[in-house]
Scaffold this motif. Structure first.
Motif, PDB file in Angstrom:
ATOM      1  N   PHE A 108       6.287   1.419   8.939  1.00  0.00           N
ATOM      2  CA  PHE A 108       5.231   2.450   9.245  1.00  0.00           C
ATOM      3  C   PHE A 108       5.786   3.815   9.716  1.00  0.00           C
ATOM      4  CE2 PHE A 108       0.652   3.435  11.427  1.00  0.00           C
ATOM      5  CZ  PHE A 108       0.197   3.732  10.198  1.00  0.00           C
ATOM      6  N   LEU A 109       6.637   3.798  10.538  1.00  0.00           N
ATOM      7  CA  LEU A 109       7.331   4.999  11.084  1.00  0.00           C
ATOM      8  C   LEU A 109       8.085   5.634   9.770  1.00  0.00           C
ATOM      9  CD1 LEU A 109       8.953   4.101  14.530  1.00  0.00           C
ATOM     10  CD2 LEU A 109       7.112   5.669  14.187  1.00  0.00           C
ATOM     11  N   PHE A 146      10.178  10.812  13.601  1.00  0.00           N
ATOM     12  CA  PHE A 146       9.658   9.738  13.398  1.00  0.00           C
ATOM     13  C   PHE A 146      10.763   8.867  12.490  1.00  0.00           C
ATOM     14  CE2 PHE A 146       4.898   9.212  13.557  1.00  0.00           C
ATOM     15  CZ  PHE A 146       4.625   9.996  14.589  1.00  0.00           C
ATOM     16  N   ASP A 163       4.514  19.443  11.299  1.00  0.00           N
ATOM     17  CA  ASP A 163       4.691  17.894  10.901  1.00  0.00           C
ATOM     18  C   ASP A 163       6.001  17.602  10.448  1.00  0.00           C
ATOM     19  OD1 ASP A 163       1.549  18.146  10.876  1.00  0.00           O
ATOM     20  OD2 ASP A 163       1.697  18.856   8.845  1.00  0.00           O
ATOM     21  N   TYR A 216       7.451   5.399   6.869  1.00  0.00           N
ATOM     22  CA  TYR A 216       6.378   5.793   5.841  1.00  0.00           C
ATOM     23  C   TYR A 216       5.657   7.220   6.363  1.00  0.00           C
ATOM     24  CZ  TYR A 216       1.902   6.067   3.112  1.00  0.00           C
ATOM     25  OH  TYR A 216       0.837   6.400   1.920  1.00  0.00           O
ATOM     26  N   LEU A 217       5.396   7.134   7.686  1.00  0.00           N
ATOM     27  CA  LEU A 217       4.631   8.322   7.964  1.00  0.00           C
ATOM     28  C   LEU A 217       5.597   9.646   8.342  1.00  0.00           C
ATOM     29  CD1 LEU A 217       2.913   6.770  11.387  1.00  0.00           C
ATOM     30  CD2 LEU A 217       1.612   7.964   9.114  1.00  0.00           C
ATOM     31  N   THR A 263       8.303  10.128   6.166  1.00  0.00           N
ATOM     32  CA  THR A 263       8.082  10.901   4.823  1.00  0.00           C
ATOM     33  C   THR A 263       7.151  11.575   4.506  1.00  0.00           C
ATOM     34  OG1 THR A 263       7.818   8.665   3.664  1.00  0.00           O
ATOM     35  CG2 THR A 263      10.085   9.147   3.866  1.00  0.00           C
ATOM     36  N   GLY A 264       5.845  11.115   4.835  1.00  0.00           N
ATOM     37  CA  GLY A 264       4.565  11.532   4.499  1.00  0.00           C
ATOM     38  C   GLY A 264       4.281  12.869   5.092  1.00  0.00           C
ATOM     39  N   MET A 265       5.113  12.987   6.442  1.00  0.00           N
ATOM     40  CA  MET A 265       5.003  14.363   7.069  1.00  0.00           C
ATOM     41  C   MET A 265       6.172  15.277   6.611  1.00  0.00           C
ATOM     42  SD  MET A 265       4.399  12.648  10.693  1.00  0.00           S
ATOM     43  CE  MET A 265       3.815  13.808  11.864  1.00  0.00           C
ATOM     44  N   TYR A 319       7.874  16.547  13.563  1.00  0.00           N
ATOM     45  CA  TYR A 319       7.570  15.356  13.844  1.00  0.00           C
ATOM     46  C   TYR A 319       7.985  14.124  13.003  1.00  0.00           C
ATOM     47  CZ  TYR A 319       4.737  16.629  18.041  1.00  0.00           C
ATOM     48  OH  TYR A 319       4.437  16.940  19.132  1.00  0.00           O
TER      49      TYR A 319
END
Lengths: 64, 166
Positions: B82-83, B142, B135, B85-86, B88-90, B138
């Protein structure tokens, strides 16, 4: 690989998300009893958020 | 593994009892010195623990899964996944090898801590990092946290495999 949704979060949302994920992981990995896990996760979450907000206010006078 | 040792000793003891009952002279057995046997077992234990730690590093949570610690295995897999994924999403910065300064090299070490997820994150982030916004900054944290958490989990799996921790 495609289909990655870009995330746009505010500072506080990012902080809160980070704190929740890490607190849950700390609680699960650090304690064995379910109640103890919950207590430890809640304590970690509170500490993450409170310390981050306190540090933010401490740095506020130097930001301008 | 110690169970095997106990079983082999029990089997040896049973055989000597049987020979005593029949009156036959027991055949000479070239047994290893107990201390040497224990030492061999300890080496095997260490090797197994190192293998579990490496497997746990390559695939987050798999080291604990091999130790049948299912809850922890799932938690580590989901948290690290999850970390990443988040992060890379950010559009966090995923450090590449051969950084210019110590921070870049440390960042690479932390990111590489996610094991196979590092290469998954590279695939998930085709447009690259963007740390000009909060983003992205952060997201970088992450990704680094995911790596460090997975390294800690691999260390925990190593300790658990050596039966130092539960």
């Amino acid at each position: 690989m495609t289909g990655m949704v870009p995330l746009h979060l505010s500072h506080f949302q990012s902080l809160l998300l980070f704190a929740v994920i890490i607190s849950l992981a700390f609680g699960t990995l650090g304690r064995r009893d379910p109640l103890e896990r919950l207590k430890y996760a809640a304590w970690s979450l509170a500490m993450f958020v409170l310390v981050a907000v306190a540090l933010g206010w401490l740095m506020y006078p130097f930001s301008r | 593994m110690f169970d095997d040792l106990i079983e082999s000793r029990t089997a040896g003891g049973a055989a000597s009892n049987a020979s005593a009952e029949t009156g036959d002279t027991p055949a000479p057995v070239h047994e290893a010195h107990p201390q040497q046997v224990r030492c061999n077992h300890a080496v095997a234990y260490d090797f197994r623990a190192v293998a579990i730690a490496i497997v746990g590093w390559i695939l987050p949570g798999f080291g604990h899964a091999l130790l049948r610690m299912w809850g922890r295995a799932v938690t580590i897999f989901l948290t690290v996944g999850f970390l990443v994924y988040l992060g890379t999403g950010m559009r966090g910065n995923l450090f590449a090898p051969g950084g210019d300064d110590a921070f870049a090299r440390l960042g690479y070490a932390a990111d590489l801590g996610t094991g196979s997820f590092y290469y998954l994150a590279r695939g998930l982030e085709p447009s690259g990092a963007d740390v000009s916004h909060a983003d992205g900054d952060y997201g970088t944290r992450f990704l680094a946290t995911a790596g460090v958490l997975n390294l800690l989990a691999a260390l925990h799996a190593y300790e658990a495999a050596r039966r130092r921790k539960a």
